[in-house]
Structure formats: C-alpha cells, structure tokens
Motif scaffolding. Structure first.
Motif, PDB file in Angstrom:
ATOM      1  N   SER A 142      30.853 -41.035  26.329  1.00  0.00           N
ATOM      2  CA  SER A 142      31.622 -41.303  27.536  1.00  0.00           C
ATOM      3  C   SER A 142      32.970 -40.585  27.456  1.00  0.00           C
ATOM      4  N   ARG A 143      33.181 -39.665  28.351  1.00  0.00           N
ATOM      5  CA  ARG A 143      34.464 -38.961  28.378  1.00  0.00           C
ATOM      6  C   ARG A 143      35.591 -39.885  28.833  1.00  0.00           C
ATOM      7  N   SER A 144      35.284 -40.816  29.707  1.00  0.00           N
ATOM      8  CA  SER A 144      36.292 -41.788  30.124  1.00  0.00           C
ATOM      9  C   SER A 144      36.741 -42.631  28.936  1.00  0.00           C
ATOM     10  N   GLU A 145      35.816 -42.948  28.045  1.00  0.00           N
ATOM     11  CA  GLU A 145      36.168 -43.693  26.836  1.00  0.00           C
ATOM     12  C   GLU A 145      37.072 -42.840  25.945  1.00  0.00           C
ATOM     13  N   MET A 146      36.830 -41.547  25.890  1.00  0.00           N
ATOM     14  CA  MET A 146      37.694 -40.647  25.109  1.00  0.00           C
ATOM     15  C   MET A 146      39.119 -40.684  25.653  1.00  0.00           C
ATOM     16  N   ILE A 147      39.260 -40.620  26.968  1.00  0.00           N
ATOM     17  CA  ILE A 147      40.584 -40.653  27.586  1.00  0.00           C
ATOM     18  C   ILE A 147      41.242 -42.005  27.326  1.00  0.00           C
ATOM     19  N   ARG A 148      40.478 -43.105  27.418  1.00  0.00           N
ATOM     20  CA  ARG A 148      41.029 -44.435  27.147  1.00  0.00           C
ATOM     21  C   ARG A 148      41.547 -44.520  25.715  1.00  0.00           C
ATOM     22  N   LEU A 149      40.772 -44.004  24.761  1.00  0.00           N
ATOM     23  CA  LEU A 149      41.207 -44.019  23.364  1.00  0.00           C
ATOM     24  C   LEU A 149      42.454 -43.163  23.166  1.00  0.00           C
ATOM     25  N   LEU A 150      42.519 -42.022  23.846  1.00  0.00           N
ATOM     26  CA  LEU A 150      43.697 -41.160  23.755  1.00  0.00           C
ATOM     27  C   LEU A 150      44.937 -41.887  24.274  1.00  0.00           C
ATOM     28  N   VAL A 151      44.811 -42.514  25.423  1.00  0.00           N
ATOM     29  CA  VAL A 151      45.947 -43.243  26.012  1.00  0.00           C
ATOM     30  C   VAL A 151      46.355 -44.397  25.111  1.00  0.00           C
ATOM     31  N   ASP A 152      45.375 -45.130  24.593  1.00  0.00           N
ATOM     32  CA  ASP A 152      45.683 -46.269  23.714  1.00  0.00           C
ATOM     33  C   ASP A 152      46.374 -45.837  22.430  1.00  0.00           C
ATOM     34  N   SER A 153      46.116 -44.635  21.969  1.00  0.00           N
ATOM     35  CA  SER A 153      46.693 -44.183  20.701  1.00  0.00           C
ATOM     36  C   SER A 153      48.004 -43.426  20.871  1.00  0.00           C
ATOM     37  N   THR A 154      48.444 -43.262  22.114  1.00  0.00           N
ATOM     38  CA  THR A 154      49.664 -42.512  22.400  1.00  0.00           C
ATOM     39  C   THR A 154      50.845 -43.467  22.535  1.00  0.00           C
ATOM     40  N   GLU A 155      51.928 -43.138  21.839  1.00  0.00           N
ATOM     41  CA  GLU A 155      53.151 -43.940  21.939  1.00  0.00           C
ATOM     42  C   GLU A 155      53.741 -43.773  23.335  1.00  0.00           C
ATOM     43  N   PRO A 156      54.239 -44.847  23.919  1.00  0.00           N
ATOM     44  CA  PRO A 156      54.889 -44.702  25.223  1.00  0.00           C
ATOM     45  C   PRO A 156      56.167 -43.879  25.090  1.00  0.00           C
ATOM     46  N   ALA A 157      56.469 -43.157  26.140  1.00  0.00           N
ATOM     47  CA  ALA A 157      57.699 -42.365  26.150  1.00  0.00           C
ATOM     48  C   ALA A 157      58.892 -43.311  26.137  1.00  0.00           C
ATOM     49  N   PRO A 158      59.932 -42.961  25.398  1.00  0.00           N
ATOM     50  CA  PRO A 158      61.107 -43.842  25.376  1.00  0.00           C
ATOM     51  C   PRO A 158      61.749 -43.893  26.756  1.00  0.00           C
ATOM     52  N   PHE A 159      62.286 -45.050  27.068  1.00  0.00           N
ATOM     53  CA  PHE A 159      62.974 -45.229  28.333  1.00  0.00           C
ATOM     54  C   PHE A 159      64.274 -44.446  28.286  1.00  0.00           C
ATOM     55  N   ARG A 160      64.514 -43.651  29.287  1.00  0.00           N
ATOM     56  CA  ARG A 160      65.722 -42.830  29.325  1.00  0.00           C
ATOM     57  C   ARG A 160      66.772 -43.522  30.175  1.00  0.00           C
ATOM     58  N   PHE A 161      67.908 -43.807  29.559  1.00  0.00           N
ATOM     59  CA  PHE A 161      68.998 -44.419  30.282  1.00  0.00           C
ATOM     60  C   PHE A 161      69.834 -43.361  30.969  1.00  0.00           C
ATOM     61  N   ASP A 162      70.381 -43.720  32.070  1.00  0.00           N
ATOM     62  CA  ASP A 162      71.314 -42.856  32.780  1.00  0.00           C
ATOM     63  C   ASP A 162      72.688 -43.068  32.145  1.00  0.00           C
ATOM     64  N   GLU A 163      73.183 -42.060  31.417  1.00  0.00           N
ATOM     65  CA  GLU A 163      74.452 -42.202  30.696  1.00  0.00           C
ATOM     66  C   GLU A 163      75.610 -42.503  31.633  1.00  0.00           C
ATOM     67  N   GLN A 164      75.619 -41.920  32.813  1.00  0.00           N
ATOM     68  CA  GLN A 164      76.701 -42.198  33.759  1.00  0.00           C
ATOM     69  C   GLN A 164      76.679 -43.661  34.171  1.00  0.00           C
ATOM     70  N   ALA A 165      75.499 -44.210  34.381  1.00  0.00           N
ATOM     71  CA  ALA A 165      75.396 -45.615  34.759  1.00  0.00           C
ATOM     72  C   ALA A 165      75.850 -46.510  33.610  1.00  0.00           C
ATOM     73  N   LEU A 166      75.565 -46.108  32.374  1.00  0.00           N
ATOM     74  CA  LEU A 166      75.974 -46.902  31.222  1.00  0.00           C
ATOM     75  C   LEU A 166      77.484 -46.910  31.057  1.00  0.00           C
ATOM     76  N   ASN A 167      78.134 -45.795  31.374  1.00  0.00           N
ATOM     77  CA  ASN A 167      79.576 -45.674  31.185  1.00  0.00           C
ATOM     78  C   ASN A 167      80.376 -46.142  32.397  1.00  0.00           C
ATOM     79  N   ALA A 168      79.719 -46.383  33.501  1.00  0.00           N
ATOM     80  CA  ALA A 168      80.422 -46.819  34.708  1.00  0.00           C
ATOM     81  C   ALA A 168      80.852 -48.272  34.562  1.00  0.00           C
ATOM     82  N   PRO A 169      81.991 -48.611  35.159  1.00  0.00           N
ATOM     83  CA  PRO A 169      82.421 -50.028  35.109  1.00  0.00           C
ATOM     84  C   PRO A 169      81.385 -50.888  35.832  1.00  0.00           C
TER      85      PRO A 169
END
Length: 73
Positions: A39-66
């Motif tokens: 099953s190729r769909s199973e291959m894609i599912r296994l690939l997604v399950d084994s991939t680390e999520p991308a880190p959340f990117r913060f907006d530096e300007q929003a972090l530094n804003a009052p």
C-alpha cells in the motif's frame, strides 16, 4: 453479510505508476524508498508518522512589541 455502511478503502496512489511514485517520494525524502510496501498510502502514512513536526516559528517583532491587554492598565 457485508457491512454496507462502511465506505470502501481506496489507495488513491495505487494507479500512479511506480516510477512516478518513486520520483515523487525522492523529491520529498531525498532518496528512493528503501522498500516498496503493498500500500503506497501506508508508505506515506509511515513517512508522515516518522517525520518530526516543523518547529513553530515565532514572529520576533510580535515578541518584542509591548503587550497590552484591555483589562490591564
């Protein structure tokens, strides 16, 4: 008696020629698949399950804003 309330499970990638699937896999992973599962769909599912999520990117300007909150003075 078959359960008619369930939808059939379809492998939407089954009709894709193997060479195309391998080429697209290589474009995602950088190398061809080590093995081809039935099953190729199973291959894609296994690939997604084994991939680390991308880190959340913060907006530096929003972090530094009052920070202001309508309930705070």
């Amino acid at each position: 008696m078959p359960d008619e309330t369930r939808l059939p499970t379809l492998d939407v990638l089954a009709d894709l020629p193997q060479a195309d699937f391998v080429a697209r896999w290589r474009s995602l992973v950088g190398e061809p698949p080590a093995i081809m599962l039935e099953s190729r769909s199973e291959m894609i599912r296994l690939l997604v399950d084994s991939t680390e999520p991308a880190p959340f990117r913060f907006d530096e300007q929003a972090l530094n804003a009052p920070h202001s909150h309508p309930d705070r003075r």
